[in-house]
Scaffold this active site. Sequence first.
Site, PDB file in Angstrom:
ATOM      1  N   HIS A 160       0.848  -1.218   0.000  1.00 27.50           N
ATOM      2  CA  HIS A 160       0.000   0.000   0.000  1.00 27.50           C
ATOM      3  C   HIS A 160       0.867   1.245   0.000  1.00 27.50           C
ATOM      4  O   HIS A 160       1.043   1.889   1.044  1.00 27.50           O
ATOM      5  CB  HIS A 160      -0.882  -0.020   1.259  1.00 27.50           C
ATOM      6  CG  HIS A 160      -1.974   1.023   1.239  1.00 27.50           C
ATOM      7  ND1 HIS A 160      -1.815   2.290   1.739  1.00 27.50           N
ATOM      8  CD2 HIS A 160      -3.246   0.972   0.777  1.00 27.50           C
ATOM      9  CE1 HIS A 160      -2.949   2.970   1.605  1.00 27.50           C
ATOM     10  NE2 HIS A 160      -3.828   2.199   1.026  1.00 27.50           N
ATOM     11  N   GLY A 161       1.426   1.663  -1.069  1.00 27.17           N
ATOM     12  CA  GLY A 161       1.502   0.872  -2.277  1.00 27.17           C
ATOM     13  C   GLY A 161       2.975   0.724  -2.615  1.00 27.17           C
ATOM     14  O   GLY A 161       3.850   1.385  -2.066  1.00 27.17           O
TER      15      GLY A 161
END
Lengths: 135, 85
Positions: free
Chosen positions: A45-46
């Site tokens: 994430h991410g």
Amino acid sequence: MTDIPGHLPHRPPFLLVDRILEREPGVRVVAEKLVAAGEPCLRGHGPDRPLLPEVLLLEMLAQAAGFLEADSLHGRAMFLAGIQDARFQAPVLPGDRLRLEVSPEGAFGGLMKVRGTATCEGREVCAASLMVKRS
Amino acid sequence: MSDLKLRVKEMIIDRLKLEGMTPDQIEDQAPLFGEGLGLDSIDALELVLGIEQVFGVKIEDEASGTKAFRSVEALTAFIAEHRKA
């Protein structure tokens, strides 16, 4: 020094409170969480721009709220029963040191309402009210 | 409708965000929980906080809550009885 694993049943990678800075059970808790670069939740994430998932801020506040209880939560249960008025004002990045402050607004029928804020270097990144079920 | 009862209904609508609902749509005798308005335990805590904030009346325990939350009529009577002002 508060014994965190002795109080909360949570364990890595889902123990989201590093230190208790101030604690007055039933009145106020200030906890700290350092968002480390290697956190499992940041890996996905991410991949290009790691960012703490905002919902985890709510979980951090909920775990901090566990320290409003005077006694250890082992063998007991505390559940998140509701979230109100949640605001996420700024992204939280690896390396950020978060200050988590919680205080109860009231309790009735086994439920407690807690107001919580997370700040980073004095800037608010999250504010929310949490309804917590105690048993 | 008595002034206090109207204010109680307005507090319920406001605190529980019952958007689109008006005071006259809440029946005086209808139970607040389960049948009737269909409120749940989280709503109960919200009402306890709202009653304290708006009317300065504390509902200390579940026994008083059960009594006060029987209906709007019962809640209005409870507030009238415990209110200092």
